[in-house]
Motif scaffolding. Structure first.
Motif, PDB file in Angstrom:
ATOM      1  N   VAL A 161       0.853  -1.193   0.000  1.00 30.49           N
ATOM      2  CA  VAL A 161       0.000   0.000   0.000  1.00 30.49           C
ATOM      3  C   VAL A 161       0.879   1.230   0.000  1.00 30.49           C
ATOM      4  O   VAL A 161       2.019   1.199   0.481  1.00 30.49           O
ATOM      5  CB  VAL A 161      -0.933   0.046   1.230  1.00 30.49           C
ATOM      6  N   GLU A 162       0.328   2.289  -0.550  1.00 36.07           N
ATOM      7  CA  GLU A 162       1.055   3.537  -0.574  1.00 36.07           C
ATOM      8  C   GLU A 162       1.065   4.108   0.829  1.00 36.07           C
ATOM      9  O   GLU A 162       0.026   4.205   1.481  1.00 36.07           O
ATOM     10  CB  GLU A 162       0.365   4.494  -1.537  1.00 36.07           C
ATOM     11  N   GLY A 163       2.252   4.466   1.289  1.00 34.93           N
ATOM     12  CA  GLY A 163       2.358   4.928   2.680  1.00 34.93           C
ATOM     13  C   GLY A 163       2.482   6.419   2.807  1.00 34.93           C
ATOM     14  O   GLY A 163       2.982   6.922   3.804  1.00 34.93           O
ATOM     15  N   GLY A 164       2.081   7.153   1.796  1.00 35.64           N
ATOM     16  CA  GLY A 164       2.140   8.610   1.895  1.00 35.64           C
ATOM     17  C   GLY A 164       3.187   9.190   0.956  1.00 35.64           C
ATOM     18  O   GLY A 164       4.262   8.621   0.767  1.00 35.64           O
ATOM     19  N   GLY A 165       2.860  10.307   0.338  1.00 38.85           N
ATOM     20  CA  GLY A 165       3.814  11.029  -0.498  1.00 38.85           C
ATOM     21  C   GLY A 165       3.941  10.485  -1.912  1.00 38.85           C
ATOM     22  O   GLY A 165       4.617  11.079  -2.745  1.00 38.85           O
ATOM     23  N   GLY A 166       3.314   9.317  -2.197  1.00 33.66           N
ATOM     24  CA  GLY A 166       3.349   8.785  -3.557  1.00 33.66           C
ATOM     25  C   GLY A 166       4.628   8.035  -3.901  1.00 33.66           C
ATOM     26  O   GLY A 166       4.705   7.389  -4.945  1.00 33.66           O
ATOM     27  N   ARG A 167       5.620   8.123  -3.046  1.00 31.75           N
ATOM     28  CA  ARG A 167       6.889   7.447  -3.362  1.00 31.75           C
ATOM     29  C   ARG A 167       7.240   6.360  -2.343  1.00 31.75           C
ATOM     30  O   ARG A 167       8.201   5.636  -2.523  1.00 31.75           O
ATOM     31  CB  ARG A 167       8.026   8.478  -3.412  1.00 31.75           C
ATOM     32  N   THR A 168       6.473   6.282  -1.258  1.00 33.91           N
ATOM     33  CA  THR A 168       6.766   5.284  -0.234  1.00 33.91           C
ATOM     34  C   THR A 168       5.705   4.186  -0.264  1.00 33.91           C
ATOM     35  O   THR A 168       4.509   4.495  -0.360  1.00 33.91           O
ATOM     36  CB  THR A 168       6.804   5.937   1.156  1.00 33.91           C
ATOM     37  N   PHE A 169       6.164   2.957  -0.224  1.00 31.11           N
ATOM     38  CA  PHE A 169       5.234   1.826  -0.244  1.00 31.11           C
ATOM     39  C   PHE A 169       5.582   0.880   0.881  1.00 31.11           C
ATOM     40  O   PHE A 169       6.739   0.715   1.229  1.00 31.11           O
ATOM     41  CB  PHE A 169       5.292   1.119  -1.603  1.00 31.11           C
ATOM     42  N   VAL A 170       4.542   0.280   1.464  1.00 30.61           N
ATOM     43  CA  VAL A 170       4.737  -0.597   2.609  1.00 30.61           C
ATOM     44  C   VAL A 170       4.059  -1.923   2.303  1.00 30.61           C
ATOM     45  O   VAL A 170       2.948  -1.951   1.771  1.00 30.61           O
ATOM     46  CB  VAL A 170       4.110   0.015   3.879  1.00 30.61           C
ATOM     47  N   VAL A 171       4.740  -3.023   2.642  1.00 31.67           N
ATOM     48  CA  VAL A 171       4.132  -4.328   2.413  1.00 31.67           C
ATOM     49  C   VAL A 171       4.374  -5.211   3.641  1.00 31.67           C
ATOM     50  O   VAL A 171       5.461  -5.179   4.227  1.00 31.67           O
ATOM     51  CB  VAL A 171       4.696  -4.975   1.121  1.00 31.67           C
ATOM     52  N   PRO A 172       3.347  -5.938   4.088  1.00 25.22           N
ATOM     53  CA  PRO A 172       3.587  -6.887   5.173  1.00 25.22           C
ATOM     54  C   PRO A 172       4.412  -8.070   4.651  1.00 25.22           C
ATOM     55  O   PRO A 172       4.224  -8.490   3.503  1.00 25.22           O
ATOM     56  CB  PRO A 172       2.182  -7.326   5.584  1.00 25.22           C
ATOM     57  N   VAL A 173       5.301  -8.580   5.501  1.00 24.62           N
ATOM     58  CA  VAL A 173       6.152  -9.694   5.071  1.00 24.62           C
ATOM     59  C   VAL A 173       6.214 -10.746   6.169  1.00 24.62           C
ATOM     60  O   VAL A 173       5.951 -10.440   7.328  1.00 24.62           O
ATOM     61  CB  VAL A 173       7.583  -9.206   4.754  1.00 24.62           C
ATOM     62  N   ASP A 174       6.562 -11.991   5.794  1.00 31.44           N
ATOM     63  CA  ASP A 174       6.664 -13.064   6.790  1.00 31.44           C
ATOM     64  C   ASP A 174       8.020 -13.038   7.478  1.00 31.44           C
ATOM     65  O   ASP A 174       8.121 -13.127   8.686  1.00 31.44           O
ATOM     66  CB  ASP A 174       6.447 -14.422   6.134  1.00 31.44           C
ATOM     67  N   ASN A 175       9.048 -12.891   6.674  1.00 31.48           N
ATOM     68  CA  ASN A 175      10.384 -12.881   7.242  1.00 31.48           C
ATOM     69  C   ASN A 175      11.077 -11.586   6.819  1.00 31.48           C
ATOM     70  O   ASN A 175      11.472 -11.431   5.657  1.00 31.48           O
ATOM     71  CB  ASN A 175      11.161 -14.105   6.743  1.00 31.48           C
ATOM     72  N   GLY A 176      11.233 -10.681   7.736  1.00 25.00           N
ATOM     73  CA  GLY A 176      11.713  -9.343   7.432  1.00 25.00           C
ATOM     74  C   GLY A 176      13.026  -9.288   6.670  1.00 25.00           C
ATOM     75  O   GLY A 176      13.068  -8.803   5.529  1.00 25.00           O
ATOM     76  N   PRO A 177      14.106  -9.806   7.240  1.00 23.62           N
ATOM     77  CA  PRO A 177      15.419  -9.673   6.591  1.00 23.62           C
ATOM     78  C   PRO A 177      15.446 -10.290   5.196  1.00 23.62           C
ATOM     79  O   PRO A 177      15.978  -9.684   4.257  1.00 23.62           O
ATOM     80  CB  PRO A 177      16.352 -10.418   7.545  1.00 23.62           C
ATOM     81  N   VAL A 178      14.842 -11.447   5.047  1.00 26.82           N
ATOM     82  CA  VAL A 178      14.858 -12.122   3.748  1.00 26.82           C
ATOM     83  C   VAL A 178      14.097 -11.314   2.703  1.00 26.82           C
ATOM     84  O   VAL A 178      14.582 -11.058   1.601  1.00 26.82           O
ATOM     85  CB  VAL A 178      14.240 -13.540   3.871  1.00 26.82           C
ATOM     86  N   ALA A 179      12.906 -10.877   3.098  1.00 28.88           N
ATOM     87  CA  ALA A 179      12.081 -10.128   2.161  1.00 28.88           C
ATOM     88  C   ALA A 179      12.746  -8.815   1.791  1.00 28.88           C
ATOM     89  O   ALA A 179      12.738  -8.403   0.622  1.00 28.88           O
ATOM     90  CB  ALA A 179      10.704  -9.863   2.770  1.00 28.88           C
ATOM     91  N   LEU A 180      13.351  -8.166   2.773  1.00 28.90           N
ATOM     92  CA  LEU A 180      13.985  -6.872   2.506  1.00 28.90           C
ATOM     93  C   LEU A 180      15.097  -7.031   1.481  1.00 28.90           C
ATOM     94  O   LEU A 180      15.159  -6.292   0.488  1.00 28.90           O
ATOM     95  CB  LEU A 180      14.539  -6.273   3.807  1.00 28.90           C
ATOM     96  N   SER A 181      15.960  -8.030   1.697  1.00 26.09           N
ATOM     97  CA  SER A 181      17.090  -8.166   0.759  1.00 26.09           C
ATOM     98  C   SER A 181      16.597  -8.599  -0.623  1.00 26.09           C
ATOM     99  O   SER A 181      17.130  -8.170  -1.645  1.00 26.09           O
ATOM    100  CB  SER A 181      18.154  -9.113   1.311  1.00 26.09           C
ATOM    101  N   ALA A 182      15.538  -9.410  -0.649  1.00 23.52           N
ATOM    102  CA  ALA A 182      14.990  -9.832  -1.939  1.00 23.52           C
ATOM    103  C   ALA A 182      14.415  -8.642  -2.706  1.00 23.52           C
ATOM    104  O   ALA A 182      14.649  -8.491  -3.910  1.00 23.52           O
ATOM    105  CB  ALA A 182      13.903 -10.891  -1.715  1.00 23.52           C
ATOM    106  N   ILE A 183      13.676  -7.794  -1.993  1.00 23.24           N
ATOM    107  CA  ILE A 183      13.055  -6.642  -2.656  1.00 23.24           C
ATOM    108  C   ILE A 183      14.120  -5.679  -3.153  1.00 23.24           C
ATOM    109  O   ILE A 183      14.089  -5.209  -4.301  1.00 23.24           O
ATOM    110  CB  ILE A 183      12.062  -5.932  -1.700  1.00 23.24           C
ATOM    111  N   VAL A 184      15.116  -5.405  -2.296  1.00 20.10           N
ATOM    112  CA  VAL A 184      16.172  -4.463  -2.680  1.00 20.10           C
ATOM    113  C   VAL A 184      16.971  -5.028  -3.868  1.00 20.10           C
ATOM    114  O   VAL A 184      17.283  -4.311  -4.824  1.00 20.10           O
ATOM    115  CB  VAL A 184      17.103  -4.162  -1.476  1.00 20.10           C
ATOM    116  N   GLY A 185      17.251  -6.363  -3.807  1.00 17.79           N
ATOM    117  CA  GLY A 185      17.997  -6.998  -4.896  1.00 17.79           C
ATOM    118  C   GLY A 185      17.252  -6.906  -6.221  1.00 17.79           C
ATOM    119  O   GLY A 185      17.823  -6.530  -7.253  1.00 17.79           O
ATOM    120  N   ALA A 186      15.939  -7.231  -6.181  1.00 15.90           N
ATOM    121  CA  ALA A 186      15.145  -7.206  -7.411  1.00 15.90           C
ATOM    122  C   ALA A 186      15.059  -5.794  -7.977  1.00 15.90           C
ATOM    123  O   ALA A 186      15.107  -5.597  -9.198  1.00 15.90           O
ATOM    124  CB  ALA A 186      13.748  -7.753  -7.131  1.00 15.90           C
ATOM    125  N   ALA A 187      14.955  -4.823  -7.083  1.00 17.07           N
ATOM    126  CA  ALA A 187      14.875  -3.434  -7.536  1.00 17.07           C
ATOM    127  C   ALA A 187      16.184  -3.037  -8.220  1.00 17.07           C
ATOM    128  O   ALA A 187      16.182  -2.394  -9.283  1.00 17.07           O
ATOM    129  CB  ALA A 187      14.583  -2.507  -6.360  1.00 17.07           C
TER     130      ALA A 187
END
Lengths: 276, 327
Positions: free
Chosen positions: B261-287
């Motif tokens: 979901v958009e978290g304000g300002g049009g440039r920030t997005f927030v997503v619930p995740v099961d495993n924080g560190p794994v999801a974070l590195s996966a998202i950053v890597g894919a980006a």
């Protein structure tokens, strides 16, 4: 710091009402002291009117007897106190807007007292205006040609009429809620109402539709009452055919009673049921 | 029975030429004695209307409200002797001094001149207004006005205090000062119901929170309970350019456990995740692979913002914007 909830002093409902009425009157008087412009303008305007009418129109308008100064003053008195009463309307609307009425309404005080205090404030300003106008009138040649008792009755009638009208305006202020609208509308309504009357010129000379309006106009009755009680009625000017013109003092007293009987309860009811 | 208890409050307005507005639509509320309850919600949610009903300013169309056993609708005068109320606009007389304002309120509570004077002096000191006490309120700053207004609500030292958006429009320093005052009142045993659209404020002050939207309570609990109800961790990513939003949300949906979901300002997005560190590195890597420039990326615990978002589908600020009102 005090830890227990503070309890009210023992007192009857009447003594509480009087106390609340005094506190809110005091509040409105403090406003006159802290915002001297209000008083200044409500005093300068009648002085200006006395001088302008006397010296600009006075030369052109021929009034038998004591001359235009004497004829004019009752008109200026009436116009000034009627306009002075509109202040209750704009001030109530302003207080509503500022939220202070909400504060009052969360207190265990009498709502009617807020309105009493407001209309009392107008009464004080109007009384001061009357004093200043009488002084100015005296300087330009106005004289009272009646007994002291009649003079006092004339002043009382003007102030009472204005006081009753303050209640009408207070109700409108609570109903309309916009001080700007109250100011503009009361100017638009009251300016013609005071001019299409016998306040500044004898109404017998007006074109027929205006003359009929002027004769039935309550402001005319107020002016005519003051003129009679101050002994300023020019000789040979018939009051007009309307009942109100024939019986100006009775008309004014009925007017005062009607305004108070209708608008005091109406304003109090309105105050108690205010909701946004 | 709770100290303050409201049941099924309904209040409708019919604006000219517009459909009926249900300001309160079956609102229930319980406030325990000696606690702070926050009504949280965007403008127009019904917070102020609730406070106005409980402070005797308006009558609801239906429903009941009781404060410490006293029926608000049947016995408003008794309620007025036990509450203090302070609104979002400072309801003080501009032309009176701070001291005179408090004296006036004391006299209108019929405390008598002596007690009213004594209490006004106490409150002026308590609220650190000694220097300003004898100047007309007209010259006061917003924070000082608000303090006089709040002091006015405390004149009888009421057991119940209603604060309608007490810190709206205040600078951060005044806001912190007001929070301190409210906290010290509560530690003295006062029961407080406050409304706010600031999640931070509810988080800091409130023992219990009722989230309100469209005139109804849509969730209640402590701040922690509400956050836990949203559950889990979140990854928040802020873009450098808005045009990458689509590509980024695609990536976030792939690695998240729910919809971003958009978290304000049009440039920030927030997503619930099961495993924080794994999801974070996966998202950053894919980006990075797709050449999407990121301004910021990180994990975070759910905030009350997320709670609100989850419950209503919009953030508190977005709801305000939709109504054309500045947050």
């Amino acid at each position: 710091m005090t830890s227990a909830t503070l309890q009210p002093l023992a007192g009857s409902a009447i003594s509480r009402f009087l106390s609340d009425g005094w506190v809110t009157t005091w509040r409105n008087l403090m406003k006159i002291i802290r915002v001297p412009e209000i008083l200044l303008f409500s005093l300068i305007q009648p002085i200006m009117f006395v001088l302008l009418f006397t010296y600009v129109f006075g030369a052109a308008i021929d009034i038998p007897g004591d001359g235009y100064e004497s004829f004019l003053m009752a008109g200026i008195f009436a116009q000034t106190v009627v306009f002075g009463s509109t202040y209750s309307g704009s001030a109530m609307a302003q207080d509503l807007k500022d939220g202070i009425i909400d504060r009052f309404r969360t207190l265990p005080m009498s709502g009617a007292a807020v309105l009493v205090g407001r209309t009392n404030g107008d009464l004080v300003i109007n009384s001061l205006s009357m004093l200043v106008m009488m002084g100015t009138g005296f300087l330009v040649g106005w004289r009272v040609n009646s007994s002291p008792l009649e003079f006092v009755a004339g002043v009382a009638l003007l102030l009472l009429f204005a006081y009753a009208f303050s209640w009408v305006m207070a109700f409108l202020g609570l109903a309309v809620r916009s001080p700007e609208i109250i100011n503009n509308v009361s100017f638009l309504v009251l300016f013609p109402l005071t001019f299409i009357s016998n306040a500044f010129v004898p109404s017998e000379n007006l074109p027929t539709p205006l003359r009929v309006f002027a004769e039935w106009n309550p402001v005319s009755a107020l002016v005519q009452s003051a003129r009679e009680l101050f002994g300023n009625v020019p000789p040979g000017t018939p009051p007009g055919d309307a009942w109100t013109a024939q019986n100006p003092i009775a008309t004014v007293i009925i007017g005062i009673a009607v305004m108070l009987l209708i608008f005091v309860p109406l304003s109090i009811k309105r105050f108690q049921t205010l909701s946004r | 029975m709770a100290f303050i208890e409201a049941r099924d409050l309904v209040k409708t307005y019919t604006p000219k030429g517009a459909p009926v507005v249900r300001a309160l639509d079956g609102l229930d509320l319980d406030v325990a004695q000696g606690t702070v309850t926050a009504l949280l919600g965007p403008n127009g949610a019904g917070k102020t209307t609730t406070v106005k009903v409980l402070t005797t300013l308006i009558r609801p169309d239906s429903g009941t409200a009781v404060i410490d056993g006293v029926d608000v609708m049947r016995d408003p005068d008794r309620v007025r002797r036990m509450i203090g109320a302070s609104g979002q606009y400072a309801a003080v007389d501009e032309n009176l001094t701070g001291f005179e304002n408090l004296m006036m309120v004391g006299k209108l509570y019929h405390l008598g001149s002596k007690v009213a004077r004594q209490r006004a002096t106490e409150l002026i000191e308590l609220f650190d207004l000694v220097d300003a006490a004898n100047r007309p309120v007209k010259g006061f700053s917003g924070g000082m006005r608000r303090r006089i207004d709040l002091a006015g609500a405390l004149v009888i030292n009421p057991p119940v205090l209603f604060l309608d958006e007490p810190t709206t429009g205040l600078d951060p320093r005044s806001r912190l000062a007001l929070w301190d005052i409210i906290e010290s009142l509560v530690s003295g045993g006062t029961t407080v119901l406050l409304t706010t659209q600031y999640l931070e404020e509810a988080d800091r002050l409130a023992d219990a929170i009722s989230v309100i939207d469209n005139g109804r309570v849509i969730a209640k609990g402590t701040a922690d309970e509400l956050k836990a109800s949203v559950g889990g961790q979140r990854v928040a990513v802020t873009l450098v350019t808005e045009s990458d939003a689509r590509a980024l949300t695609d990536i976030m949906s792939r690695f998240g456990s729910g919809d971003p979901v958009e978290g304000g300002g049009g440039r920030t997005f927030v997503v619930p995740v099961d495993n924080g560190p794994v999801a974070l590195s996966a998202i950053v890597g894919a980006a990075a692979e797709q050449g999407i420039a990121l301004h910021d990326a990180g994990m975070r615990r759910p905030t009350l913002d997320d709670v609100f978002l989850q419950l209503t589908g919009h953030t508190a600020e977005q709801a305000d914007e939709a109504e054309g009102t500045a947050a």
